[in-house]
Scaffold this motif. Sequence first.
Motif, PDB file in Angstrom:
ATOM      1  N   LEU A 172      -5.563  12.097  -4.293  1.00 26.12           N
ATOM      2  CA  LEU A 172      -5.387  11.469  -2.985  1.00 26.12           C
ATOM      3  C   LEU A 172      -5.013  10.002  -3.096  1.00 26.12           C
ATOM      4  N   PHE A 173      -5.594   9.290  -4.063  1.00 29.34           N
ATOM      5  CA  PHE A 173      -5.361   7.851  -4.179  1.00 29.34           C
ATOM      6  C   PHE A 173      -4.231   7.590  -5.167  1.00 29.34           C
ATOM      7  N   SER A 230      -5.700  -3.224   0.395  1.00 27.41           N
ATOM      8  CA  SER A 230      -4.983  -2.050   0.882  1.00 27.41           C
ATOM      9  C   SER A 230      -5.103  -0.935  -0.144  1.00 27.41           C
ATOM     10  N   LYS A 231      -5.115   0.302   0.371  1.00 24.80           N
ATOM     11  CA  LYS A 231      -5.153   1.479  -0.490  1.00 24.80           C
ATOM     12  C   LYS A 231      -3.996   2.389  -0.108  1.00 24.80           C
ATOM     13  N   ARG A 232      -3.350   2.947  -1.114  1.00 20.55           N
ATOM     14  CA  ARG A 232      -2.230   3.855  -0.875  1.00 20.55           C
ATOM     15  C   ARG A 232      -2.708   5.281  -1.074  1.00 20.55           C
ATOM     16  N   SER A 237       2.526  16.297   1.607  1.00 23.38           N
ATOM     17  CA  SER A 237       3.912  16.486   1.185  1.00 23.38           C
ATOM     18  C   SER A 237       4.349  15.475   0.139  1.00 23.38           C
ATOM     19  N   GLY A 238       3.397  14.687  -0.361  1.00 23.22           N
ATOM     20  CA  GLY A 238       3.715  13.698  -1.376  1.00 23.22           C
ATOM     21  C   GLY A 238       4.057  12.329  -0.821  1.00 23.22           C
ATOM     22  N   GLU A 239       4.084  12.195   0.526  1.00 26.65           N
ATOM     23  CA  GLU A 239       4.384  10.892   1.104  1.00 26.65           C
ATOM     24  C   GLU A 239       3.194   9.948   0.893  1.00 26.65           C
ATOM     25  N   VAL A 240       3.485   8.676   0.673  1.00 25.07           N
ATOM     26  CA  VAL A 240       2.447   7.681   0.418  1.00 25.07           C
ATOM     27  C   VAL A 240       2.300   6.782   1.638  1.00 25.07           C
TER      28      VAL A 240
END
Length: 266
Positions: A172-173, A230-232, A237-240
Amino acid sequence: MLKRAVETERRKELGRFLRAMRERAEPARHGLSTGARRRAVGLLREEVAVLAGISSTWYTWLEQGREANPSAPVLNALADVLRLVPVEREHLFKLAKPEWLPEALPATSPDPWIADLLATLSPNPAYALNRAWDFAAWNDEAASLFGEFDREDPVRRNLLKRLFLDPAWRALFADWEVVARSAIAQFRAATVGCASAADIRAVLEPLKALSPEFERHWAEMRVEEAPIWSKRLVGPSGEVTTFDYFMLAPAGAGKEMTISLYRKRG
């Protein structure tokens, strides 16, 4: 007997912390040679003692976890020599002077108003953590973003365990390594006053046994305050997506309960 064991472990933790900070220190910043013949990592014990104005034998006792009662001036001198940042200096004092800490409160259940508060933070995902970083409450947006929480599951109910033992959270991260190392450093700093409590041990002991990565990072002895950063996060679908992250302490709860808030950027 239990009190003596807790005190012994505290002294050992102080020694481990001092050693880690000493090995991280840069001799050149103190005008010491770092030539090819020098094999030691960081400062030598004798160098720390001389720079801090204390005996090398007494400093060695501190690192060995032997009984000692360093004064505030000595602790400040060590912190200066080791170039500790404020949160590290505070951690040093908490380890060396536990009598200065407020009495640790027993683990408690969250007040019902915490769940109501989280609901008002919608549409921002938010969850509440107790002192052991078990998920105490959350809003619907957090459950959707992070996956369902489960107070009965020993992994899914705790943030540190999900970070290191739940493959879904690792995926997830986008910057998992950075997030995970920071979480360990924050947890160490936040739990220094209750590190021997059963609820804290119930988090640390399984993680050390089940996750070599956690055990390695825990041994680094790093401490941090909760940052505003900030956290990405990686979507299905693989979008960040980037979220600004805030850790909040509700009034009256102290550090026994914190709220983590994620605000989607843009």
